[in-house]
Write an enzyme that holds these catalytic residues in place. Structure first.
Site, PDB file in Angstrom:
ATOM      1  N   LEU A 135      36.375  26.014  13.784  1.00 38.86           N
ATOM      2  CA  LEU A 135      35.053  25.541  13.379  1.00 38.86           C
ATOM      3  C   LEU A 135      34.758  24.229  14.084  1.00 38.86           C
ATOM      4  O   LEU A 135      35.617  23.355  14.120  1.00 38.86           O
ATOM      5  CB  LEU A 135      35.018  25.299  11.864  1.00 38.86           C
ATOM      6  N   GLU A 179      32.292  20.831  14.071  1.00 36.47           N
ATOM      7  CA  GLU A 179      31.395  20.139  13.148  1.00 36.47           C
ATOM      8  C   GLU A 179      29.960  20.304  13.628  1.00 36.47           C
ATOM      9  O   GLU A 179      29.670  20.230  14.811  1.00 36.47           O
ATOM     10  CB  GLU A 179      31.763  18.653  13.077  1.00 36.47           C
ATOM     11  N   LYS A 227      45.822  27.582  18.517  1.00 31.79           N
ATOM     12  CA  LYS A 227      44.920  26.520  18.068  1.00 31.79           C
ATOM     13  C   LYS A 227      45.078  25.262  18.923  1.00 31.79           C
ATOM     14  O   LYS A 227      44.109  24.713  19.451  1.00 31.79           O
ATOM     15  CB  LYS A 227      45.222  26.212  16.595  1.00 31.79           C
ATOM     16  N   ASN A 259      42.218  23.726  21.776  1.00 28.88           N
ATOM     17  CA  ASN A 259      41.636  22.375  21.747  1.00 28.88           C
ATOM     18  C   ASN A 259      42.056  21.563  22.963  1.00 28.88           C
ATOM     19  O   ASN A 259      41.258  20.825  23.541  1.00 28.88           O
ATOM     20  CB  ASN A 259      42.025  21.649  20.454  1.00 28.88           C
ATOM     21  N   PHE A 288      31.524  23.017  27.723  1.00 33.82           N
ATOM     22  CA  PHE A 288      32.436  21.870  27.796  1.00 33.82           C
ATOM     23  C   PHE A 288      32.548  21.292  29.197  1.00 33.82           C
ATOM     24  O   PHE A 288      33.571  20.785  29.608  1.00 33.82           O
ATOM     25  CB  PHE A 288      33.812  22.215  27.187  1.00 33.82           C
ATOM     26  N   ALA A 343      29.448  16.048  31.284  1.00 30.36           N
ATOM     27  CA  ALA A 343      30.075  14.741  31.501  1.00 30.36           C
ATOM     28  C   ALA A 343      29.439  13.720  30.572  1.00 30.36           C
ATOM     29  O   ALA A 343      28.288  13.878  30.155  1.00 30.36           O
ATOM     30  CB  ALA A 343      29.891  14.325  32.953  1.00 30.36           C
ATOM     31  N   GLY A 364      35.525  12.613  21.191  1.00 33.23           N
ATOM     32  CA  GLY A 364      36.042  11.920  20.015  1.00 33.23           C
ATOM     33  C   GLY A 364      36.163  12.937  18.902  1.00 33.23           C
ATOM     34  O   GLY A 364      36.324  14.134  19.143  1.00 33.23           O
ATOM     35  N   CYS A 380      39.370  16.079  15.694  1.00 33.50           N
ATOM     36  CA  CYS A 380      40.241  17.176  16.154  1.00 33.50           C
ATOM     37  C   CYS A 380      40.864  16.934  17.527  1.00 33.50           C
ATOM     38  O   CYS A 380      42.090  16.880  17.649  1.00 33.50           O
ATOM     39  CB  CYS A 380      39.450  18.474  16.176  1.00 33.50           C
ATOM     40  N   LYS A 395      43.325  13.934  17.938  1.00 33.20           N
ATOM     41  CA  LYS A 395      44.501  14.144  17.079  1.00 33.20           C
ATOM     42  C   LYS A 395      45.356  15.309  17.597  1.00 33.20           C
ATOM     43  O   LYS A 395      46.579  15.202  17.694  1.00 33.20           O
ATOM     44  CB  LYS A 395      43.995  14.434  15.660  1.00 33.20           C
TER      45      LYS A 395
HETATM   46  C1  UGA Z   1      36.495  20.998  18.042  1.00 33.55           C
HETATM   47  C2  UGA Z   1      36.477  22.406  18.644  1.00 33.55           C
HETATM   48  O1  UGA Z   1      35.296  22.578  19.427  1.00 33.55           O
HETATM   49  C3  UGA Z   1      36.524  23.473  17.539  1.00 33.55           C
HETATM   50  O2  UGA Z   1      36.624  24.767  18.138  1.00 33.55           O
HETATM   51  C4  UGA Z   1      37.760  23.231  16.674  1.00 33.55           C
HETATM   52  O3  UGA Z   1      37.850  24.161  15.614  1.00 33.55           O
HETATM   53  C5  UGA Z   1      37.664  21.837  16.091  1.00 33.55           C
HETATM   54  O4  UGA Z   1      37.630  20.879  17.165  1.00 33.55           O
HETATM   55  C6  UGA Z   1      38.873  21.624  15.217  1.00 33.55           C
HETATM   56  O5  UGA Z   1      39.991  21.610  15.730  1.00 33.55           O
HETATM   57  O6  UGA Z   1      38.724  21.595  13.982  1.00 33.55           O
HETATM   58  P1  UGA Z   1      34.646  19.335  17.038  1.00 33.55           P
HETATM   59  O7  UGA Z   1      35.693  18.275  17.137  1.00 33.55           O
HETATM   60  O8  UGA Z   1      33.875  19.461  15.794  1.00 33.55           O
HETATM   61  O9  UGA Z   1      35.288  20.801  17.304  1.00 33.55           O
HETATM   62  O10 UGA Z   1      33.588  19.023  18.173  1.00 33.55           O
HETATM   63  P2  UGA Z   1      33.202  19.551  19.634  1.00 33.55           P
HETATM   64  O11 UGA Z   1      31.843  20.084  19.587  1.00 33.55           O
HETATM   65  O12 UGA Z   1      34.239  20.407  20.204  1.00 33.55           O
HETATM   66  O13 UGA Z   1      33.143  18.169  20.430  1.00 33.55           O
HETATM   67  C7  UGA Z   1      34.290  17.337  20.562  1.00 33.55           C
HETATM   68  C8  UGA Z   1      33.962  16.140  21.418  1.00 33.55           C
HETATM   69  O14 UGA Z   1      33.826  16.530  22.772  1.00 33.55           O
HETATM   70  C9  UGA Z   1      32.671  15.421  21.047  1.00 33.55           C
HETATM   71  O15 UGA Z   1      32.927  14.021  21.072  1.00 33.55           O
HETATM   72  C10 UGA Z   1      31.705  15.803  22.140  1.00 33.55           C
HETATM   73  O16 UGA Z   1      30.742  14.813  22.379  1.00 33.55           O
HETATM   74  C11 UGA Z   1      32.644  15.961  23.321  1.00 33.55           C
HETATM   75  N1  UGA Z   1      32.152  16.861  24.371  1.00 33.55           N
HETATM   76  C12 UGA Z   1      31.988  18.180  24.123  1.00 33.55           C
HETATM   77  C13 UGA Z   1      31.887  16.367  25.634  1.00 33.55           C
HETATM   78  O17 UGA Z   1      32.039  15.153  25.909  1.00 33.55           O
HETATM   79  N2  UGA Z   1      31.463  17.232  26.617  1.00 33.55           N
HETATM   80  C14 UGA Z   1      31.295  18.531  26.400  1.00 33.55           C
HETATM   81  O18 UGA Z   1      30.923  19.272  27.344  1.00 33.55           O
HETATM   82  C15 UGA Z   1      31.555  19.040  25.111  1.00 33.55           C
END
Ligand code: UGA
Length: 431
Positions: A151, A153, A202, A206, A247, A250, A255, A258, A261
């Site tokens: 999931l 957020e 998992k 990540n 993903f 840039a 942060g 998940c 950590k």
């Molecule tokens: C992430 C994973 O996407 C989920 O699949 C996973 O279940 C979850 O961790 C978890 O382990 O519980 P989340 O941390 O909620 O979910 O957020 P993401 O949407 O993945 O974004 C993570 C970070 O990456 C954010 O700070 C976002 O700004 C950054 N990001 C994301 C980028 O800088 N560039 C991107 O292209 C995508």
């Protein structure tokens, strides 16, 4: 069809989303947490976390949800019990599993027939340790399944209801079958495997996503040196189905609760087993340095930052959440404060969460107030309000129209037409 009640241990973000979504599928769900104030709030109909759609879902399924402080209430009613407790990082980077062990401490002596389903992210090998511990306590009749959550957020409800895959790792076939049956109507591919592989899926997922982000951020930094535009580079790369478009945005780095950590825990896990995971070390370092590069961009246009007022637009680690854990705004704010700047922060939902973490930063929930008299603004979180940046109004109230777009969400030409000094990440600077 009568459905057996389900149990959920932990009424945090994963637990509540899991409970609400299963209740919506027609299951009675008993949710247990150790925090009395959390359970009281839930019993009173309040949802203590911000996740779009969650409050509505809980309200809609109110009759099928019960909230309790008592573990016995869960174990006396449910035979499948999801473990959704926190596994925060310890100082060493290892995951803190104390909440998982507390679950075992609370298992009633006669718990045979119950299957514990681990949704919390736990190091590879945890399932095996739990199984050994259960046997040592004379509870070999308790089943164990690893069913990691994927999931994100802000989109958690959709991620649950329309999963890309459901991963189920079990020691015994029948326990895996029972859990797989819960997801059968979601029409998603179900990956059945052993417990250790499920745990690793998992972490590896990540870690791979975080690697993609650090990779594109390094490409962005090279783009800045060479005059290429990383937005177009990402688009061109992403059209290759072997790479994929997601993903590859840039920005200021990742942060949240998940990625930082989990990759630290995977690195530790590898290290504890005698393997040096070099790639992850670089992914973490690139992510740290990425946030700090903004300071150089501001100095380029403003000179020394001492006494300058810098407004951070967006404080949460990403949009559609109030979560401040490992948010880029935290590192950036302290870097700017240590340069002697006056730092302001605006966010539409995370101000209260940010307050204890951003000491010395003036916080605003009105964007234009936060920009009044500012020497520069930095886009940290790509909220819709920021995507629709009010160039004219902001230009009138800011002292100097310097804008660092840390998420590459604005149109450089529009910024130029509005007479802004515009800097982005990996895109040709436009002044
Ligand atoms: C992430 C994973 O996407 C989920 O699949 C996973 O279940 C979850 O961790 C978890 O382990 O519980 P989340 O941390 O909620 O979910 O957020 P993401 O949407 O993945 O974004 C993570 C970070 O990456 C954010 O700070 C976002 O700004 C950054 N990001 C994301 C980028 O800088 N560039 C991107 O292209 C995508």
């Amino acid at each position: 069809m009568t459905r057996e009640p389900l149990g959920v241990l932990g009424a945090g973000w994963v637990g509540l989303v899991t409970a609400a979504c299963f209740a919506d599928l027609g299951y009675d769900v008993v949710v247990r947490d150790v925090l009395p104030e959390r359970i009281e709030a839930l019993q009173a109909g309040e949802v203590p976390i911000y996740e779009p759609g969650l409050a509505d879902l809980i309200e809609r399924s109110r009759d099928r949800l019960a909230f309790t402080l008592e573990p016995e209430e869960v174990f006396s009613r449910a035979r499948i019990v999801f473990v959704c407790v926190g596994t925060p990082p310890m100082y060493s980077g290892d995951a803190d599993l104390s909440a998982v062990w507390s679950v075992l401490d609370e298992l009633p002596m006669r718990t045979d027939g119950v299957t514990l389903v681990m949704k919390s992210t736990v190091p590879v090998g945890t399932g095996e340790k739990v199984r050994t511990e259960l046997a040592a306590r004379g509870l070999s009749g308790v089943g164990y399944v690893s069913n990691p959550e994927f999931l994100a957020e802000g989109t958690a409800i959709r991620n649950f209801q329309q999963p890309d895959r459901v991963v189920i790792g079990s020691f015994a076939e029948e326990h895996g079958d029972a859990v797989a049956a819960l997801y059968v109507h979601l029409n998603a591919p179900i990956v059945r495997t052993d417990v250790a592989s499920a745990e690793m899926i998992k972490y590896a997922s990540n870690a791979f996503l975080a690697t993609k982000i650090s990779f594109i951020n390094e490409i962005a930094n090279v783009c800045e040196e060479t005059g290429a535009d990383v937005s177009v580079v990402s688009e061109g790369m992403g059209l290759d189905p072997r790479i994929g478009p997601s993903f590859l945005r840039a920005g200021l780095g990742f942060g949240g609760s998940c990625f930082p950590k989990d990759i630290a825990a995977l690195k530790q896990l590898a290290g504890n087993s005698g393997y040096h995971f070099q790639l992850l070390t670089a992914v973490i370092e690139v992510n740290e340095l990425q946030k700090r590069r903004v300071v150089g961009k501001l100095v380029k246009h403003l000179g020394p930052l001492r006494g300058k007022t810098i407004t951070l637009l967006g404080l949460a680690f990403k949009p559609h959440t109030s979560d401040m854990r490992q948010a880029s705004s935290l590192v950036l704010a302290s870097r700017l404060l240590s340069e002697g700047a006056h730092v302001r922060g605006w966010d539409p939902v995370a101000i209260e969460e940010a307050r204890p973490l951003l000491k010395g930063v003036d916080l605003f929930d009105d964007m234009l107030e936060a920009l009044e008299g500012a020497d520069a603004a930095v886009i940290v979180t790509e909220w819709d309000e920021v995507r629709n940046f009010p160039f004219d109004e902001a230009g009138r109230v800011m002292k100097t129209a310097v804008l660092v777009d840390g998420r590459n969400v604005l149109d450089p030409d529009e910024a130029r037409r509005a007479w802004y000094v515009y800097e982005a990440i990996g895109r040709p600077g436009v002044s």
